[in-house]
Enzyme design. Structure first.
Site, PDB file in Angstrom:
ATOM      1  CG  ASP A  23      -2.134   0.993   1.220  1.00 53.13           C
ATOM      2  OD1 ASP A  23      -2.309   1.667  -0.042  1.00 53.13           O
ATOM      3  OD2 ASP A  23      -2.926   1.092   2.151  1.00 53.13           O
ATOM      4  CG  ASN A  71      -7.588  -2.783  -5.850  1.00 53.24           C
ATOM      5  OD1 ASN A  71      -6.554  -3.399  -6.052  1.00 53.24           O
ATOM      6  ND2 ASN A  71      -7.823  -1.876  -5.259  1.00 53.24           N
TER       7      ASN A  71
HETATM    8  C1  FPP Z   1      -1.892   0.226  -3.431  1.00 54.23           C
HETATM    9  O1  FPP Z   1      -1.540   1.479  -3.574  1.00 54.23           O
HETATM   10  C2  FPP Z   1      -1.603  -0.698  -4.464  1.00 54.23           C
HETATM   11  C3  FPP Z   1      -2.176  -1.250  -5.373  1.00 54.23           C
HETATM   12  C4  FPP Z   1      -3.487  -1.038  -5.218  1.00 54.23           C
HETATM   13  C5  FPP Z   1      -1.653  -1.861  -6.403  1.00 54.23           C
HETATM   14  C6  FPP Z   1      -0.410  -2.764  -6.121  1.00 54.23           C
HETATM   15  C7  FPP Z   1       0.377  -2.887  -7.407  1.00 54.23           C
HETATM   16  C8  FPP Z   1       1.570  -2.714  -7.911  1.00 54.23           C
HETATM   17  C9  FPP Z   1       2.745  -2.638  -6.605  1.00 54.23           C
HETATM   18  C10 FPP Z   1       2.028  -3.027  -9.209  1.00 54.23           C
HETATM   19  C11 FPP Z   1       1.838  -4.283  -9.692  1.00 54.23           C
HETATM   20  C12 FPP Z   1       2.034  -5.739  -8.960  1.00 54.23           C
HETATM   21  C13 FPP Z   1       2.959  -6.552  -9.564  1.00 54.23           C
HETATM   22  C14 FPP Z   1       2.920  -7.911  -8.911  1.00 54.23           C
HETATM   23  C15 FPP Z   1       3.555  -6.469 -10.941  1.00 54.23           C
HETATM   24  P1  FPP Z   1      -2.453   2.651  -3.511  1.00 54.23           P
HETATM   25  O2  FPP Z   1      -2.517   2.861  -4.955  1.00 54.23           O
HETATM   26  O3  FPP Z   1      -3.834   2.322  -2.870  1.00 54.23           O
HETATM   27  O4  FPP Z   1      -1.736   3.940  -2.684  1.00 54.23           O
HETATM   28  P2  FPP Z   1      -2.623   5.118  -1.950  1.00 54.23           P
HETATM   29  O5  FPP Z   1      -3.240   4.500  -0.812  1.00 54.23           O
HETATM   30  O6  FPP Z   1      -1.218   5.813  -1.281  1.00 54.23           O
HETATM   31  O7  FPP Z   1      -3.396   5.792  -2.922  1.00 54.23           O
END
Ligand code: FPP
Length: 243
Positions: A23, A71
């Site tokens: 996250d 998501n």
């Molecule tokens: C949360 O950060 C992250 C995600 C919803 C996506 C995680 C995906 C990756 C790290 C990249 C793809 C993965 C692979 C295995 C290739 P957020 O966007 O919710 O952050 P925030 O809460 O700060 O807005």
């Protein structure tokens, strides 16, 4: 005398199965006045770093929450960016995973993703399925409540078909109907970015796992952060309900 690097964790207490809620990508980007995709891109770099570090530390299974069933509520453009990053990750990382003997697994209803991505995932799983080495599990379109409901449905179908007696449904039988059936028990769940919740991730499996909430944003997570988490895990006393 030069300071010696602290060991990753005490020998013998390296968790077998670690899961990470990655996250903070968006906040990482926002702090730099960058678009969210820039945070996700750095998030993929963290995935590469941390999956290697986990293997080096002797962790058998690393499960990463890459895309939850919730998501889909994000803007279409961000979903498409995330899928693009996943495509790129699979094509650029697969040879290395094969060379290192890593078994790739996916949990979640990934068949709802774009057909070309589903094909890539199936091919990647097939290429690594015979590996006996460490396992990298990517949770895609994963939701724990849906996984649990699906397990219950499957058991109910067996009962209806007369192949299973209700009295035989116990914790082991139920766990065997989950997507994680052949993985070792979950030892440690790490969530980055300071949020303290499980967000529909491995709810059954986390029953006795240690939970570690750390402030670092996922794109900044690295080998040192993982090793620090492993040291904290090593200091915890797991009692599994006993004394
Ligand atoms: C949360 O950060 C992250 C995600 C919803 C996506 C995680 C995906 C990756 C790290 C990249 C793809 C993965 C692979 C295995 C290739 P957020 O966007 O919710 O952050 P925030 O809460 O700060 O807005």
């Amino acid at each position: 005398m030069a300071a010696r690097a602290a060991p990753a964790a005490e020998p013998g207490i390296v968790p077998r199965h670690v899961a990470i809620i990655m996250d903070g990508n968006g906040r990482w980007a926002k702090a730099r006045f960058l678009p969210r995709i820039a945070g996700h891109r750095q998030g993929v770099e963290a995935v590469r770093r941390v999956s290697r570090a986990a293997r080096a530390a002797g962790i058998e299974v690393l499960t990463l929450y890459a895309f939850s069933s919730e998501n889909w509520r994000r803007p279409e453009e961000e979903i498409s960016d995330l899928m693009g990053l996943l495509r790129h990750f699979l094509s650029s990382e697969l040879d290395d995973l094969v060379a290192e003997g890593v078994r790739l697994r996916v949990i979640g209803d990934y068949h709802r993703l774009a057909p070309d991505l589903v094909r890539m995932i199936d091919q990647a799983i097939a290429r690594t399925t015979a590996h006996a080495g460490p396992t990298l599990v990517i949770a895609l379109n994963y939701g724990s409540q849906a996984e649990i409901a699906s397990a219950a449905r499957r058991l109910a179908e067996q009962v209806a078909a007369g192949t299973l007696a209700p009295a035989d449904i116990d914790e082991d039988r139920f766990a065997a109907a989950l997507a994680t059936q052949d993985l070792p028990p979950l030892d440690l769940v790490i969530r980055t970015s300071g949020e303290q919740r499980l967000s529909n991730f491995l709810l059954w499996q986390a029953a006795y796992a240690e939970l570690l909430f750390i402030d670092t944003l996922w794109p900044d997570f690295d080998e040192a952060a993982l090793n620090d988490a492993l040291r904290q895990y090593g200091r915890r006393q797991r009692r599994f309900g006993g004394l």
